[in-house]
Design a protein around this motif. Structure first.
Motif, mmCIF file in Angstrom:
data_model
loop_
_atom_site.group_PDB
_atom_site.id
_atom_site.type_symbol
_atom_site.label_atom_id
_atom_site.label_comp_id
_atom_site.label_asym_id
_atom_site.label_seq_id
_atom_site.Cartn_x
_atom_site.Cartn_y
_atom_site.Cartn_z
ATOM 1 N N HIS A 102 0.965 -0.838 -0.069
ATOM 2 C CA HIS A 102 0.121 0.281 -0.134
ATOM 3 C C HIS A 102 0.961 1.098 0.384
ATOM 4 N N GLN A 103 1.616 1.152 0.537
ATOM 5 C CA GLN A 103 2.743 2.471 0.883
ATOM 6 C C GLN A 103 3.356 2.418 -0.845
ATOM 7 N N SER B 110 2.637 1.510 -3.319
ATOM 8 C CA SER B 110 1.526 2.185 -4.553
ATOM 9 C C SER B 110 1.198 3.858 -4.099
ATOM 10 N N GLU B 111 0.891 4.425 -2.782
ATOM 11 C CA GLU B 111 0.590 5.429 -3.081
ATOM 12 C C GLU B 111 2.362 6.447 -3.269
ATOM 13 N N ARG B 112 3.595 6.087 -2.708
ATOM 14 C CA ARG B 112 3.838 6.628 -2.914
ATOM 15 C C ARG B 112 4.968 6.545 -4.671
ATOM 16 N N PHE C 90 3.041 6.204 -7.261
ATOM 17 C CA PHE C 90 1.490 7.189 -7.786
ATOM 18 C C PHE C 90 2.057 8.965 -7.387
ATOM 19 N N SER C 91 2.344 8.745 -6.119
ATOM 20 C CA SER C 91 2.189 10.450 -5.566
ATOM 21 C C SER C 91 2.979 11.199 -5.817
ATOM 22 N N GLU C 92 4.096 11.027 -6.457
ATOM 23 C CA GLU C 92 6.101 11.055 -6.711
ATOM 24 C C GLU C 92 5.594 10.528 -8.295
ATOM 25 N N TYR C 93 6.029 9.969 -8.588
ATOM 26 C CA TYR C 93 5.929 9.186 -9.966
ATOM 27 C C TYR C 93 4.757 8.858 -10.627
ATOM 28 N N ARG C 94 3.349 9.351 -10.320
ATOM 29 C CA ARG C 94 2.479 8.815 -10.975
ATOM 30 C C ARG C 94 2.465 7.296 -12.025
ATOM 31 N N SER D 88 0.438 3.471 -11.538
ATOM 32 C CA SER D 88 -0.123 2.958 -11.124
ATOM 33 C C SER D 88 0.330 1.571 -11.304
#
Length: 766
Positions: free
Chosen positions: A484-485, A487-489, A491-495, A497
């Motif tokens: 989960h971490q 996936s979020e990292r 997506f938030s930093e490099y877009r 998915s």
């Protein structure tokens, strides 16, 4: 040949130099001992001659004391002062005087032969006799070189004051001898002319010689005494001509206490009281007898030591140079003989070993650089199920340094979303960068994990941990949190998915491929159902149109049984049965087909040589064929478990037989070579053609005893037998049972038996 090589000569020269150094020290000690022995012998000889001188002077003093006693004797004074009237003679007085002087010869052997001359009576008194005419005495006792008239004139007719005549020829009752003459006139104050009485003591040369026998008898030399004028007083073992030649020789120093003259050590001392010169000649050979013994022993021991040392040096030089020569030969074969020209063996080895170390470091660096590729290849083979047994997996895991052995966990497939077509270089480059970003992010979050690429848009991750081995939800929750971490990292930093698909838990290394297949099924389900995020295998609906028995599972089962790993085989079979009974609902036809496939697997196993040669082949074959598809699943599973136990038991028994033969071979080799001090684990491993670590573990597993302890026990058993025979010393026994040091043998014997070798032997004798 090693004995002709420069290395051999270098070793030999060094040993010879080491051997020469103590030899030089021994020679110096020998010379010192010779000098000390010689000085001690000279000192002892001087002391012996000094004692002879003191005894002789003491005896002569006693002779002088004897004359002084006569001087104060009243009876003698009466006799020598009486005036003779006619033919009358004081017979009683003369008889009484003879009786009085009779006892003097019994206390001093120098007074065995003496007389008193009374001028008034012209009588010579001797102990026990009286000669009223001196001519009668002269007939029995006279000097060879003096006539009667000369004797009367020089001896009886003159006044003497403690006068000593040197040694001169003498006839005693017809026996030829030589005497030393001591003369004293009485009374003591007689100075000139004639005296009333004269005391003459005749000392035989043999009597004086007995005082010098301490030197002549001990050393076999000679002794000589002369007065102040050089006239011989006493001599033993040497004649007058020889002494005259000695005195006339310019090489002889008369003032030296000790000096070597020809082959004799001549010792000279002078008497302060009488002025006499005492000389003794001791043969050099006798004098240095002890020194010669030391010399003989020293040269013998030194010669033997040099000979033995040279032989030992030759042996050690050969033994120590042989490995170097063999190593040089091997290196020359590998690197060429020209590489050693113009250099000695050490330079040649130094250069080539330096190159080998450099190349080894370069290779080690290259291996470290290639280690990720090795791990990647190992992981691809692991998830593909290419390994046949757990031992093969563990060996490959150790080589790749993966750290997976002994753990359990889950296999995860990460798929990068959003890339439908991958037919352009730009898209492939983006996917490659995305995979690198995801791997680095996972490493930052969880540390080292086994990860590999699966195609262009997928990453396989193996989560293996001790916590997951317990089966608790803690491992699963942690894995879910990490994904989960990630996936979020991403997506938030490099877009980026991602979809994470996880298989079911693997409990052993052999089940990793099975977990991977389940992860693939989970990912396929997620794609078909358009599910995103994290999806576990037990969350999807599995179709049960067919049974589960993939080829990789069959191969793993066969490989595990061939390796004799019954527990691992049961685990794989149990996993197959769980997938077909708990996770699937099989129809009757599918169940029959699954059982038929399982029976076929075990019938194929029976075609192996190991089982064909077994007495149980027919019974096993009939047992497998007799499994009925219509029976309950539990009954079928129990029957197959029994078959697997028998098959693995046969494999294990064959392994044990092979192990037993190897151990017996090791024991036989030790029994034949226990006395060889160089018998090491390497030598044993070389004999049985197995690795050292393998035979060490094998011996402990089969016998329950360490190999080194068994070797020590064999040696101690033989040592006990030799101690009981009492034919060898402890040091000899230590060599016979393979110990270079008797101290090590004593310590080992006491550790094994509880007593020292000497105490054990004494106990056996008692």
């Amino acid at each position: 040949m090693p004995r002709h090589s420069r290395v051999f000569r270098s070793f030999l020269i060094s040993y010879i130099v080491i051997l020469i150094i103590p030899s030089i020290a021994g020679y110096m000690s020998y010379r010192t001992s010779i000098s000390v022995t010689q000085n001690l012998a000279i000192e002892n000889s001087v002391t012996q001659l000094q004692k002879s001188k003191e005894i002789l002077e003491r005896r002569m003093a006693e002779v002088e004391g004897f004359t002084r006693q006569l001087a104060i004797n009243q009876d003698l004074n009466i006799l020598m002062n009486e005036k003779k009237s006619g033919d009358q003679t004081n017979v009683y007085g003369i008889w009484k005087m003879m009786r009085d002087i009779l006892t003097f010869g019994q206390t001093n052997d120098f007074l065995q032969n003496f007389f008193i001359y009374l001028a008034n009576y012209n009588v010579i008194l001797t102990p026990g006799s009286a000669y009223f005419r001196p001519e009668h005495y002269y007939e029995n006792f006279h000097y060879n070189d003096l006539t009667l008239a000369e004797w009367k004139q020089t001896i009886l007719g003159k006044t003497h004051r403690s006068e000593v005549l040197p040694l001169r020829p003498f006839v005693s009752k017809g026996v030829q001898t030589a005497v030393l003459t001591y003369m004293q006139s009485l009374p003591l104050d007689s100075f000139s002319g004639s005296s009333p009485a004269t005391v003459v003591v005749l000392i035989d040369k043999n009597t004086i010689g007995s005082l010098l026998s301490g030197i002549t008898d001990r050393y076999g030399g000679w002794a000589h005494i002369s007065d102040g004028e050089g006239r011989t007083v006493a001599a033993k073992g040497i004649g007058e001509p020889d002494m005259e030649a000695l005195a006339a020789d310019a090489r002889f120093d008369k003032d030296k206490v000790s000096q070597f003259y020809d082959d004799d050590l001549v010792i000279t001392i002078r008497s302060d009281a009488s002025g006499w010169v005492y000389r003794a000649g001791i043969p050099r050979q006798v004098l240095l007898e002890n020194a010669n013994k030391i010399k003989s022993i020293t040269w013998t021991v030194t010669g033997i030591a040099l000979g033995v040392g040279l032989l030992v040096g030759l042996f050690l030089a050969y033994r120590n140079s042989a490995p170097i020569n063999r190593l040089v030969t091997v290196m020359k074969e590998q690197f060429g003989t020209d590489a050693g020209e113009g250099r000695n063996e050490y330079d040649f080895l130094h250069g080539n070993i330096s190159d080998m170390i450099t190349n080894n470091k370069r290779l080690e660096s290259e291996l470290h650089r290639q280690l990720p590729l090795v791990r990647d290849a190992f992981l691809k083979r692991l998830i593909a199920g290419e390994f046949q047994s757990r031992e093969e997996i563990l060996a490959a895991a150790a080589q790749a340094n993966t750290g997976i052995y002994g753990n359990s966990g889950y296999v995860c497939i990460l798929q990068i979303n959003g890339y439908s077509g991958m037919d352009s270089v730009e898209i492939l480059n983006e996917l490659n960068a995305a995979r690198l970003i995801l791997k680095q992010a996972m490493f930052d979050l969880a540390g080292f994990l086994l990860m590999t690429d699966l195609g262009s848009d997928k990453i396989v991750i193996v989560f293996a941990s001790k916590e997951a081995e317990t089966g608790s939800e803690l491992g699963r929750n942690e894995i879910g949190g990490l994904l989960h971490q990630l996936s979020e990292r991403a997506f938030s930093e490099y877009r980026i998915s991602v979809t994470a698909a996880l298989g079911d838990r693997f409990a052993a290394e052999t089940e990793v491929s099975q977990s991977f297949e389940r992860a693939k099924m989970t990912l396929e389900y997620a794609v078909n159902s358009n599910r995103k995020g994290i999806l576990w295998f037990d969350e999807i609906q599995v179709e049960s149109a067919t049974y589960y028995y993939p080829l990789d599972a069959e191969l793993r089962l066969i490989g595990t049984i061939r390796a004799g790993e019954i527990e691992e085989a049961k685990r794989i079979f149990q996993s197959i049965m769980v997938q077909n009974t708990e996770n699937r609902e099989l129809s009757v036809e599918m169940k029959h087909q699954l059982v038929g496939e399982l029976k076929g697997t075990f019938l194929k196993l029976l075609d192996q040589k190991t089982f064909l040669e077994s007495d149980l082949f027919e019974s096993l074959k009939n047992r497998i064929i007799g499994i009925q598809e219509t029976e309950k699943t539990e009954t079928i599973q129990a029957e197959i478990d029994g078959v697997m136990e028998i098959l693995c038991g046969l494999i294990t028994s064959r392994k044990n037989d092979s192990h037993t033969r190897t151990v017996e071979q090791i024991k036989q080799f030790i029994a034949e070579n226990y006395s060889y001090s160089e018998l090491t684990l390497y030598r044993v491993a070389e004999q049985v053609e197995r690795p050292e670590k393998y035979i060490s573990q094998l011996f402990k597993e089969v016998t329950g005893m360490n190999l080194s302890d068994h070797l020590e026990k064999v040696r101690m058993d033989h040592a006990v037998r030799l101690l009981r025979q009492n034919a060898y010393t402890v040091d000899e026994i230590s060599m016979k049972v393979g110990y270079n040091s008797s101290h090590s043998f004593r310590r080992a014997f006491k550790r094994v038996t509880g007593v020292s070798p000497s105490s054990y032997r004494q106990t056996e004798e008692d």
